[in-house]
Each structure stands twice: as structure tokens, then as C-alpha cells.
Design an enzyme around this catalytic site. Structure first.
Site, PDB file in Angstrom:
ATOM      1  N   HIS A  92      36.194 -27.128  -1.785  1.00 59.34           N
ATOM      2  CA  HIS A  92      35.379 -25.921  -1.677  1.00 59.34           C
ATOM      3  C   HIS A  92      35.929 -24.813  -2.583  1.00 59.34           C
ATOM      4  O   HIS A  92      35.183 -24.131  -3.294  1.00 59.34           O
ATOM      5  CB  HIS A  92      35.359 -25.469  -0.222  1.00 59.34           C
ATOM      6  CG  HIS A  92      34.498 -24.285   0.045  1.00 59.34           C
ATOM      7  ND1 HIS A  92      34.719 -23.429   1.100  1.00 59.34           N
ATOM      8  CD2 HIS A  92      33.416 -23.787  -0.605  1.00 59.34           C
ATOM      9  CE1 HIS A  92      33.808 -22.473   1.090  1.00 59.34           C
ATOM     10  NE2 HIS A  92      33.010 -22.663   0.066  1.00 59.34           N
ATOM     11  N   GLU A  95      35.089 -25.499  -6.166  1.00 54.15           N
ATOM     12  CA  GLU A  95      33.687 -25.140  -6.427  1.00 54.15           C
ATOM     13  C   GLU A  95      33.555 -23.648  -6.737  1.00 54.15           C
ATOM     14  O   GLU A  95      32.790 -23.249  -7.622  1.00 54.15           O
ATOM     15  CB  GLU A  95      32.836 -25.520  -5.212  1.00 54.15           C
ATOM     16  CG  GLU A  95      31.411 -25.018  -5.237  1.00 54.15           C
ATOM     17  CD  GLU A  95      31.022 -24.304  -3.944  1.00 54.15           C
ATOM     18  OE1 GLU A  95      30.619 -23.122  -4.002  1.00 54.15           O
ATOM     19  OE2 GLU A  95      31.135 -24.929  -2.873  1.00 54.15           O
ATOM     20  N   HIS A  96      34.313 -22.808  -6.015  1.00 58.97           N
ATOM     21  CA  HIS A  96      34.294 -21.371  -6.292  1.00 58.97           C
ATOM     22  C   HIS A  96      34.909 -21.068  -7.657  1.00 58.97           C
ATOM     23  O   HIS A  96      34.349 -20.310  -8.457  1.00 58.97           O
ATOM     24  CB  HIS A  96      35.093 -20.628  -5.223  1.00 58.97           C
ATOM     25  CG  HIS A  96      34.334 -20.310  -3.983  1.00 58.97           C
ATOM     26  ND1 HIS A  96      34.098 -19.025  -3.560  1.00 58.97           N
ATOM     27  CD2 HIS A  96      33.756 -21.114  -3.059  1.00 58.97           C
ATOM     28  CE1 HIS A  96      33.410 -19.044  -2.431  1.00 58.97           C
ATOM     29  NE2 HIS A  96      33.188 -20.305  -2.102  1.00 58.97           N
ATOM     30  N   GLU A 173      34.031 -16.403   3.939  1.00 59.69           N
ATOM     31  CA  GLU A 173      32.878 -17.269   4.182  1.00 59.69           C
ATOM     32  C   GLU A 173      33.075 -18.084   5.453  1.00 59.69           C
ATOM     33  O   GLU A 173      32.178 -18.196   6.291  1.00 59.69           O
ATOM     34  CB  GLU A 173      32.699 -18.202   2.980  1.00 59.69           C
ATOM     35  CG  GLU A 173      31.504 -19.119   3.083  1.00 59.69           C
ATOM     36  CD  GLU A 173      31.365 -20.023   1.861  1.00 59.69           C
ATOM     37  OE1 GLU A 173      30.530 -20.936   1.909  1.00 59.69           O
ATOM     38  OE2 GLU A 173      32.107 -19.812   0.870  1.00 59.69           O
TER      39      GLU A 173
END
Length: 958
Positions: A92, A95-96, A173
Site C-alpha cells: 500500500h 502504491e502511494h 487513511e
């Protein structure tokens, strides 16, 4: 991760090709065509081709001459299951970070800024077994947008300057997701499956898991992860535009072709997700939101290769069926459940999956959950013994065939995201139709699956408040407890349900067999309808979907009493709940047959239906008949009251962003009454009161009906007059005058969240602006300033993860709003940062060149002028005016014309009047998080109101 952000002149487009040689058309494409033969429905005139680039990346090309925008996606079969244990959440986080600047485009906001200038947006997401990136942009900006994504994937800078910011973004998030029960259940599941399986790790990451540790440097692990897994040979891509297939192939070579083939070998997951030690369990957990649910989960093999069998889908279809005397029907009639459904996820754990049965319980159902569980296993035994029948499979196959043949032609970035996912897991020729094929009725496979759906092979979840627990899940703070489902308890389950005798489903009577098209009349006179306070019936032929045997109908039984006080509002929702329980069978059969319907409010009862038109008018009359003739008794009324109390509680438990928006959005509900007042009223509603209300609602109302599509004017008129004859001919309806912001006013509304997050929505609605000008101005303004606001307050200052600038509707006037949800900062601090940025926005607006302003304006115009993708979208364009009784149906055209003439000065004046000068309504909707160890400071200097109802009275002059 989510970011929402038009028009190059021909001269600039040519210039960009001249000065940027990397965009030159490839003379000798380095790719191989794998197939041009992809199964598609007969109505789909798009062209498809799958190619393999020299780097072994497979790319699906879609040429669509009707494409209003260009789309692209890229996916790799690597997700959180491949996180190293020392850096959980790394997939994750990667991905950022790949989108925070690349070798060719080093600025972290370059991609988002470019897209915002060209009617574009993008998104990215990480799942257990894949990561995906996708975007949309105007057609003439496709190549530079595609190049930006490809460069980010191929050559990210991974600048350490942004590392902490993105760690904080990931943490924010996931912190915001703590109030999401799906996320909470996922973590409890991770802690209760086989701890040697990678799905037992923490999904998503936070500041603790993503950090330097002994023997594991986060930045080194990031670079290593990207170098190892971001391999072109494992990736797939989708390129969708209005260009030819050959030109799209050249685009793929120039952009995706730059990603390296690393010939990575990924070790398969071989550890089982669940063992005997993890099965035969009862798992009790307390939800964040008020709900009462049962989940029954059973391990299944990864059978994705047998997708054409649809064996698991067959079982789910039988379990979900709502025919008379089926599992659902009996449990609902006993007052035990609200709904039941099932599905299979064969890739849930990478090497295996789960078959799940989901049940929403009533209060009585929670008390008698063992009875519900016993009934489910009893019904599964019936299916095993008598329910494996080709007639049901044939019905399922027919339903899927029709759904594929008449599927909507969608053209948005979620579509190409889905296609990329399909490419990862299905054969190339079945990328489009894999979910719709049912060609192999495998009796033994279905039988074996049903034999495996037993208590000792189950993980049975009870998700409800006040469950006894002894553990708390990491990070999400979800209380839970696991108990063995011993043989004695299993025997008790099976004995409990001996009195229930279920029937197998009946075949669906609403499956379509008439696909004829009726002759449509011209629409030229339809915009000359004058509103009548005794009713209107309006039918439109479709401008875009004349070849579809589909239609949509909306009926409003309007009056001036149905919602005029708190008691009537409560009774409306109780009545609507009871009717929808009675309509459950019809709802299921309609949905399977390609028709959806819903009920709601529009100054009275509102019913909408859309789908295949063959049975549409009869369904509408059946729905009305159900409202009129259903039995209202004390038992059903108590069910309705319990349901409504839970819905009110759910609204209180919403996340902080939703709570902040509730206070402002509720101003549109007239008159508005606070939830506490409704809670006081609910116990006072009697059967007699509700019956009287129902009778008045369905008699003293005025019918308004609008329809579109494959219906002729005559049949529409017959249906309308049939409805009108059952109503009071002397009834009339008066339009409620709109609320208008015509004074300078400030307001502060405060709510308290159950979660720890704070939020602040600041809304600015200027006075003295007409409806069309204010709507156009606020929408264009939000499009321009959203990336500025996001980049400063989210990316640079890290105030929160959820950061938005958005239009705010207050009656007939629209303004601009600013919204942030933050776990770290309180509303007072957030407001100070807003105030500091307001003049920056003004300076940026002033600094826009005329050409930049025209690009932004053109991007909004292009959105407004884009043809609808579905009949429902086309219908929605009419419904907006219909529900406001604007029967000229020209609001959208008025907005387009107003937008065309809008100048930069006008937009700046609107912003200055609304925000800098605060000339109209200034509303602060703040949410204080549940942080007992902190002093949370509120916004000050504004007039405090007890709630939305008080502010609404002030605005209306009451």
C-alpha cells in the site's frame, strides 16, 4: 489512495509533439498481437485487441469512436499478501510513493495537476492480491497523461522528503477506516486464521508497521519491493480511447513499453489460510456501526480456472432466492431476518478462498441466532438432497446471458480498472464475459461444495453490540472472542430446526422474452409541459438508447401533508420499511430479471423502476397494491420501530466526514427535525395511526409520472390514468417555495463523533446570486481549487487524509465548501489553516492566465456535454428538474449556456463575495472526535445553533 482532480488548443497540441520527442509516433512498433478475438456482446461496436509488448507486458487496447474521454489502467498481481512481515502495509505504501514524482516528471503533484487541467482524475488501490492504477483524461491529452503514469511506475524517484508525509497519509487513511466494519472484521479475521499465512498480517500499514526496525530499513525495503515486484512481465494494462487500434498500440509501446522486464519469479503461497484449528468456530465481535449480522464462512479452493461452471454462483443463487417458503421467506415471516445473501471469493487468500453467507438480523433474530443458523444448515441439506437441478442452472445461465447481451456500454476509469483485474485472472478471450458464462452444469462439483458447507467446516461470525468478548483487535480496536463449535452445539443446531419445512424456489416469472421495440414519438413538444397542481404525466423517448428494450419510470404521489411534521415523517419511514419487507420477493425476482426498483420520498411516496420494459408497468402497479393492502399489525410495527431506531443510531455513528456533511445537507430536508425528536415520537406510533396515515397517503395525493425509453405514449398514459383513478380527484399539490440565501448570516453546528476523528466543513454561500449562476460558479470553482487545497493541506501540511473542496447547496443558491477529517488536529486548528489558505486561493485565481481559465472551463463544459452512458443516466438528467417541478427540463442547458459566457473576473468575484467578504451564509459544521485524553478546541466567533433544525428556521424566517 484517492485524488480527484481540458483542453489543449490545436496549436499547443502540435507544439507539444514538436518539442517532446518522446511523444513521437513509433515507426516500428515493438509488440506482438496476441488476439483480436475477445468475446463481446452483439451490441458492442468497440474494437478490441490484446498485445504483448517486448517487455512481456500484456495490454488490452479498446478503440471506441464514441469515447468522450480516454482511459487507462495498469495492474500487477501483487498486493498486501506479499508484504514482508517486517514492513506490513508495504504494498500500500509503495502504491502511494510511486506517484510522488518520477525521473521525467519530478514534481509530486505533476500527474494530478496535469489531469485537473484536462478534465481528468485518477485513483489507485491495493488489495490482497493486486495493485492497480487508473485514470481518465480528455482525448487530446491522452499521450502525455499515459506517459506520466508509465514513468511513475517505471522510474519513481522515491524522494525521502515525501516518505514521512506518505507514511502519515497511509496512517491517516487507515485510522479513518477504523469506523468501517469491513476493515475491523478483516483485522479480526487476520488474527483468527492460520498465523503462518500472509493474510494474517496487518493490511494497509500504519506508522508503527511502516517504520525502521532492526534489520529492516523502510526506505530500503520500499526500493527493494518496487524493484522486485514492479515487473512489466507480470503487469497488465488497458488503453481505451477514440483512436485506432494501431495508434493505441503505438501509445502502449511508447509509454508502458518503458517499464522494465525483470523476469521476476514470485514464490506461490502454499500455506493454508485455515486449518482444522481455525474451523468449527464461533467468532463474536462488536461493530463500530449499529448492526446485527451473521456471517457463515467456509473455506474453498481457488477454483478461478473453472469460472465457466458457475457452481458456487449456483449455490449462492439458491440461497439468496426469495420465493415463497424458501429460507429467506420463512425466516423473514418469523421476524428473524432482514435479508440473506451469499457469494464466493475464490481468490480471497491468494491460494484459496471463502464461500460466505451473510444475514442481517432483527432484534428477535439476534436473540434466536441459533435458530437462524440451524435453519441455514437445514436449507443447505435440502439443496444437497433435492436442489441440484438443471432447470435452476438454466435459469441462472439465461439471466447471465441477458445481462451480458444488454449490459451498459460504460466508459469510465472504474471500467478499465475492472478490465485490468479481469486480465490478471481470466483467459484473454474472456476478459469481458468471464462473469457471465455458465456453460457447464457440474452436478458433482455443486454436490461436493454443498457437502462441505457444514458446521464443523465453518467460521460463524456474530456481529452485534454488547457481545461478550475477551480480546481487542490490533489498531482497529474491535473487541472479539472466539469459541469452539463443539459437537454438542452442532447437534443442538441441527435439532433446533426440525419444525421448519422449506420449499425449493419457483422459477422466476419475470424473465424477459419480449425484446420488441415500440415506435417512439418525437420529444420536440415535451419541454412545453406546464406544471399542474392536479398532476402531470410526461414520457420521453430516449435520444441515445433507442435500440434497447428498456425503460425507466418514476411516480410521485405528492401532497402537502406527508412530511409536514415529525410524526408524519416517522410514519412515512415505518410504512416504507414494512412495504419493502412485503416487496422483498418481487424485488429479488425483478433484480434477477434485469429490473431494479426503489421507493423514497418526493413530497409523498416516490417509486422508481428501470430495466427491461416488458413487465415494468405491471410491477409499478404491484408495488402500489402492496402499499395499499399489506397487513399492518403490532408484530410488524415493532419490527419497523426497531429498524428505524437502528437507522437513526447508524446516522449518529457515521464517520466524521459524513457527520459534518449531514448538518449542512439536512437543510435541504424541509421541514427538518432532529433525530432525538424522532426517537421520542417512535414509541407513540400505533397500528391505527399508521393505518390511517397509509390510507391518506395513498388517497389524498396527486400523481406525477415521468418515463423514458421503450414505452409508447399510449401505454404510459394508460398506466398513469389507472393510478389516478384510485386517488382523490379533488386532491391538489402546491409547490413549496425554495429556500433562498438573501441575508448575511453565520452559524456553527457541533456534533460529537463515536470515532476519534475530528472534522470541519466550512461552507460559504453568497447572497444575491441566481440559482444557475451560483451552481455553475461553485462547480467550476471547486474543479479549479480542489487540487490546490488538497496539495497544500493534505500533501504538504498533512492536516488529514480526507481533504475536499466541494459545492454546497442551500436551497436555490450554491456556494463553496472546504472539508477535512483529521485524527491529529482539532476543528479550531483546521479552521486557522483554512483561513490562511483562503487568500492564497484568491491569489492563485488572479494568477491564472486566460488560456488556463479557458482550459478549466472547457473541461467542465466537456463533462456537461458528454452523452449519458446508460439509460439511467439519461433519465437522471430529467429527474433533476422533475423533482423540482421544473417541467421545461432545461436547467442543464441553462447551466451550459451560462458556463460558456462566464469570465474569469466573474468567477473571482463569486469567490471573493462568498469567502473573502463572507457576504451571505457562513456555516461551520464541526465534529469533535472521541479523544478523552485530549482537549479538543472548537471553532469560535460564529453564532452557535443547537442543530440543523434551528438554523433552517432562521433561514426560512420562522
Amino acid at each position: 489512495m484517492k485524488k480527484y482532480y481540458l483542453f489543449f488548443s490545436l496549436y499547443l497540441g502540435i507544439l507539444s509533439l514538436l518539442i517532446q520527442p518522446s511523444y513521437a509516433i513509433a515507426l516500428s512498433p515493438s509488440y506482438t498481437t496476441l488476439t483480436n478475438n475477445i468475446n463481446k456482446n452483439t451490441r458492442d461496436d468497440r474494437q478490441y485487441r490484446i498485445i504483448e509488448l517486448s517487455n512481456k507486458m500484456k495490454v488490452l487496447l479498446i478503440s471506441d469512436h464514441n469515447a468522450a474521454k480516454s482511459l487507462a489502467s495498469l495492474a500487477l498481481p501483487i498486493g498486501s499478501l506479499y508484504d514482508p512481515k517486517t514492513q506490513q502495509g508495504l504494498a500500500h505504501y509503495t502504491e502511494h510513493m510511486v506517484l510522488m514524482g518520477s525521473e521525467k516528471y519530478p514534481e509530486p503533484d505533476n500527474f494530478s495537476t496535469f489531469l485537473s487541467l484536462h478534465a481528468g482524475s485518477y485513483n489507485a488501490s491495493t488489495a490482497a492480491n493486486r495493485t492497480a492504477f487508473y485514470f481518465e483524461v480528455e482525448n487530446n491529452a491522452f499521450l502525455p497523461a499515459l506517459d506520466r503514469l508509465a514513468d511513475a511506475i517505471a522510474k519513481p524517484l522515491f524522494n525521502p522528503v515525501y516518505a514521512n508525509k506518505e507514511r502519515n497519509a497511509v496512517d491517516a487513511e487507515l485510522t479513518a477506516a477504523r469506523s468501517n466494519d469491513g476493515f475491523r472484521i478483516q483485522q479480526v479475521n487476520a488474527e483468527t486464521i492460520n498465523q503462518q499465512h500472509p493474510a494474517s498480517m496487518f493490511f494497509g500499514g500504519n506508522l508503527q508497521t511502516l517504520s525502521d526496525k532492526e534489520g529492516s530499513n523502510l526506505h530500503d525495503e520500499l526500493i527493494k519491493f518496487h524493484h522486485h515486484y514492479y515487473d512489466a512481465s507480470m503487469m497488465v494494462g488497458v488503453i481505451y480511447s477514440n483512436q485506432s487500434l494501431d495508434k493505441l498500440a503505438d501509445l502502449a509501446v511508447q509509454t508502458f513499453g518503458k517499464i522494465k522486464d525483470k523476469n521476476t519469479k514470485v514464490d506461490p503461497i502454499t500455506v493454508p489460510a485455515t486449518t482444522a484449528e481455525n474451523l468449527g468456530k464461533m467468532i463474536y465481535t462488536q461493530p463500530a456501526q449499529p448492526k446485527k449480522e451473521l456471517y457463515l464462512q467456509f473455506p474453498i479452493e481457488n477454483n478461478i480456472a473453472q469460472f465457466a461452471d458457475k457452481s458456487d454462483e449456483y449455490i449462492a443463487y439458491m440461497i439468496s432466492n426469495r420465493s415463497q417458503n424458501t429460507l429467506f421467506d420463512q425466516l423473514q415471516k418469523q421476524g428473524l431476518i432482514e435479508s440473506i445473501g451469499a457469494n464466493a471469493q475464490p481468490l480471497r487468500y491468494g491460494n484459496s478462498g471463502v464461500f460466505s453467507i451473510y444475514v442481517s438480523l432483527t432484534d428477535q433474530g439476534l436473540d434466536e441466532k441459533e435458530q437462524v443458523i440451524a435453519s441455514i444448515f437445514n436449507y443447505l441439506q435440502l439443496l444437497e438432497q433435492k436442489g441440484i437441478d438443471s432447470k435452476y442452472y438454466d435459469e441462472l445461465a439465461k439471466v447471465l446471458t441477458l445481462e451480458f447481451k444488454y449490459s451498459d456500454i460504460t466508459r469510465d476509469m472504474t471500467y478499465v480498472e475492472q478490465l485490468a483485474d479481469q486480465m490478471l485472472f481470466y483467459p484473454m478471450e474472456h476478459v469481458l464475459d468471464a462473469d457471465y458464462i455458465a456453460t457447464n452444469f457440474n452436478r458433482s462439483t455443486i454436490n461436493n461444495r454443498l457437502k462441505s458447507l457444514t458446521p464443523d467446516n465453518a467460521r460463524i461470525w456474530v456481529i452485534a453490540p454488547e457481545q461478550q468478548t475477551n480480546k481487542v483487535a490490533y489498531f482497529v480496536n474491535a473487541p472479539y472472542q472466539v469459541e469452539d463449535l463443539d459437537k454438542k452445539k452442532i447437534r443442538n443446531f441441527m435439532m433446533l430446526d426440525k419444525n421448519n419445512h422449506f420449499d425449493l424456489p419457483v422459477l422466476n416469472p419475470y424473465l424477459v422474452d419480449d425484446f420488441s421495440l415500440v415506435k417512439q414519438n418525437d420529444n420536440t413538444t415535451k419541454n412545453e409541459n406546464a406544471f399542474s397542481n392536479t398532476g402531470n404525466n410526461i414520457h420521453f423517448s430516449s435520444e441515445y438508447f433507442k435500440d434497447q428494450p428498456k425503460a425507466a419510470i418514476a411516480l410521485s404521489l405528492r401532497n402537502n401533508f406527508a412530511l409536514d411534521n415529525a410524526e408524519n415523517q416517522v410514519m412515512f419511514y415505518l410504512l416504507d420499511y414494512l412495504a419493502n419487507r412485503e416487496l422483498a420477493k418481487l424485488c429479488f425476482q425483478a433484480d434477477v430479471a434485469g429490473v431494479s426498483f426503489s421507493t423514497g420520498t418526493d413530497s409523498g411516496l416516490f417509486i422508481s423502476l428501470s430495466g427491461f420494459n416488458q413487465h415494468l408497468d405491471n410491477m409499478l402497479l404491484d408495488i402500489l397494491a402492496t402499499y395499499r393492502h399489506m397487513v399492518i399489525d403490532e408484530k410488524n410495527l415493532q419490527l419497523a420501530k426497531s429498524w428505524y431506531l437502528e437507522k437513526l443510531a447508524a446516522a449518529d455513528h457515521a464517520n466524521s466526514v459524513s457527520l459534518a456533511m449531514q448538518s449542512v445537507g439536512a437543510l435541504e430536508v424541509r421541514p427538518y427535525f432532529e433525530r432525538d425528536m424522532k426517537r421520542v415520537i417512535i414509541p407513540k406510533i400505533t397500528v391505527e395511526k399508521l393505518q390511517q396515515y397509509r390510507d391518506q397517503l395513498l388517497y389524498d395525493s396527486v400523481p406525477y409520472m415521468i418515463s423514458i425509453g421503450n414505452l409508447d405514449d399510449e401505454s404510459s398514459a394508460r398506466t398513469y390514468h389507472s393510478i389516478k383513478q384510485s386517488l382523490n380527484e379533488k386532491a391538489y399539490y402546491n409547490i413549496q417555495p425554495p429556500m433562498v440565501v438573501n441575508q448575511t448570516l453565520d452559524a456553527l453546528i457541533t456534533k460529537h463523533a463515536v470515532s476519534s476523528d475530528n472534522a470541519l466543513l466550512m461552507g460559504f454561500v453568497p447572497k444575491s446570486y441566481d440559482k444557475i449562476t451560483s451552481r455553475v460558479s461553485s462547480y467550476l470553482l471547486a474543479k479549479i481549487i480542489s487540487p490546490w487545497f488538497y496539495d497544500q493541506l493534505r500533501s504538504n501540511e498533512q492536516i488529514g487524509y480526507a481533504v475536499f473542496s466541494l459545492p454546497i447547496d442551500i436551497g436555490n443558491t450554491t456556494g463553496i465548501g472546504f472539508l477535512i477529517q483529521s485524527n491529529q488536529y482539532d476543528p479550531a486548528y483546521i479552521n486557522e489553516r483554512y483561513k490562511a489558505f483562503y487568500p492564497v486561493i484568491l491569489n492563485k485565481l488572479n494568477a491564472l492566465t486566460e488560456n488556463e481559465f479557458k482550459q478549466y472551463k472547457q473541461s467542465v463544459l466537456d463533462e456537461q456535454l458528454t452523452p449519458p452512458q446508460t439509460l439511467d443516466e439519461e433519465f437522471a438528467n430529467y429527474l433533476t428538474d422533475y423533482q423540482q417541478s421544473l417541467f421545461n427540463f432545461d436547467s442543464k442547458q441553462q447551466k451550459i449556456e451560462r458556463l460558456k459566457e462566464m469570465s474569469k473576473k466573474e468567477l473571482i468575484d463569486f469567490y471573493r463575495s462568498a469567502v473573502i467578504e463572507a457576504s451571505g451564509l457562513v456555516i461551520a459544521s464541526q465534529v469533535l472526535g472521541n479523544q478523552p485524553d485530549k482537549i479538543i478546541k472548537s471553532v469560535t466567533g460564529l453564532t452557535e445553533y443547537q442543530g440543523t433544525a434551528d438554523l433552517q428556521k432562521k433561514l426560512l424566517g420562522n
